[in-house]
Design a protein around this motif. Structure first.
Motif: not given
Length: 390
Positions: A326, A324, A15, A18-20, A59-61
């Motif tokens: 929060t 997808r 990460y 990467a995103a938070e 999803n990448g986080r």
């Protein structure tokens, strides 16, 4: 008060830049008499977070666990819930070991619109507090066998052993009192009444006077709703009295501080379990081996708590991937409508929740465990051979 932020370090390279991270609150009794349950649950959640982050996160986080010790006290649980919901930017929470703590603190998550999955607490009201139609959306879910499920199984086990003169011993916490009420209901359904009911404070040291009264009433079994230290006092007092009724109770008879404090006096005690370490299922065996390799020890202090914590985070992760989003409402909607099965260590969950059902564990999942030479094993060999399916 114990404070920690836990991010799986092995997964950080995935990460970089990467995103938070997604912040998940984890609260439980990491100190005090309920610590075997709380620490086991927390460690199970940590293992699940490692698996989720290692596979690419949500999803990448990545997941970031915000851990807090509520000490098994309602007032501490309220403070933890307030801090997590108001100041820690969590999007969901997992935990809640003690029923009293859960009932006192979950209103903060409900009011904040933050989904909360109970991994250990078993009082039926935990998932009923905010149920429809009184509330349009219930943010509280559970992955443990409620007392409404456990009590009939406890009574059934007594009858299965040919025992009908049953005494109830429970502590004076919400857990104990509510569990006692469920046992009385279950006994009534079986056409029985308790021959004696004993209650005691946390920290009680002398159980003999009440046990003598149960003995005088001809009790053949002691049905219990309490936690490890006081359960050990019961078992040790029975040994002092040289009286040997069958001890049958809720899942807490598997706690390490009962097993260790009672020693040989715990032998033969029977309890309801959603997960037993001696399973022949390869996935369960791998989970137990990994837990012990990671956190040490001869056995998991509370294997049920560890497994339920692990599965709770898997279910939350599945909902986050599906939603997808929060947004709390979106997460609740996803939990109530999970499209893909989730392969947990307790069971494979297929649509475990709905709008009107927020308990993931079905009645066909729990089994009966027994203590044998200091270990919880399956009381019936036929239940050891496979993982229970929903």
């Amino acid at each position: 008060m114990y404070r920690a932020i836990y991010l799986v370090l092995l997964c950080l390279p995935l990460y970089a830049g990467a995103a938070e991270a997604l912040r998940i609150g984890v609260s439980g009794s990491f100190t005090g008499g309920s610590a075997p349950m709380g620490l086991s649950m927390r460690n199970g959640i940590r293992l699940a977070a490692e698996d989720i982050n290692r596979s690419g996160g949500i999803n990448g986080r990545p997941l970031l666990l915000i851990e807090r010790d509520d000490q098994g006290l309602s007032e501490s649980g309220i403070k933890v819930a307030s801090e997590l919901t108001l100041h820690q930017r969590i999007i969901a929470a997992v935990g809640f070991v003690n029923s009293g703590v859960a009932l006192a603190s979950q209103s903060y998550y409900q009011q904040a619109g933050i989904p909360a999955i109970t991994a250990v607490a078993t009082a039926p009201r935990v998932t009923e507090q905010f149920a429809p139609p009184k509330y349009p959306l219930n943010y509280v879910f559970r992955v443990s066998a409620s007392d409404a499920q456990q009590a009939p199984l406890i009574v059934r086990e007594a009858r299965r052993s040919g025992l009908s003169r049953l005494a109830i011993f429970h502590d004076q916490t919400n857990y104990g009192r509510l569990g006692q009420q469920e046992l009385v209901k279950a006994m009534a359904d079986a056409g029985l009444k308790p021959v004696y009911t004993g209650q005691f404070r946390l920290g009680e040291r002398d159980m003999i006077p009440q046990l003598r009264q149960a003995q005088q009433q001809g009790a053949q079994a002691i049905l219990t709703y309490a936690i490890g230290p006081e359960l050990a006092q019961i078992a040790n007092a029975l040994a002092q009295m040289d009286w040997h009724p069958q001890l049958i109770g809720s899942w807490t008879l598997a706690m390490s501080n009962f097993i260790d404090d009672a020693g040989p006096n715990a032998e033969g005690a029977r309890m309801v379990q959603t997960f037993i370490s001696d399973s022949s299922d390869p996935q369960r065996q791998a989970f137990v081996a990994r837990y012990l390799r990671t956190f040490g020890g001869r056995r998991i202090p509370s294997a049920v708590s560890a497994a339920q914590g692990y599965d709770s985070l898997l279910l939350l992760a599945a909902a986050l991937r599906q939603a997808r989003s929060t947004d709390g409402k979106a997460i609740v909607n996803a939990l109530e409508n999970l499209q893909a099965p989730v392969n947990g260590v307790i069971t494979t969950y297929r649509k475990p929740f709905s709008h009107d059902k927020h308990d993931a564990i079905d009645l066909n999942v729990p089994v009966i465990g027994k203590l044998q030479q200091g270990e919880v094993v399956h009381a019936y060999a036929s239940e050891r051979t496979q993982k229970r399916r929903q």
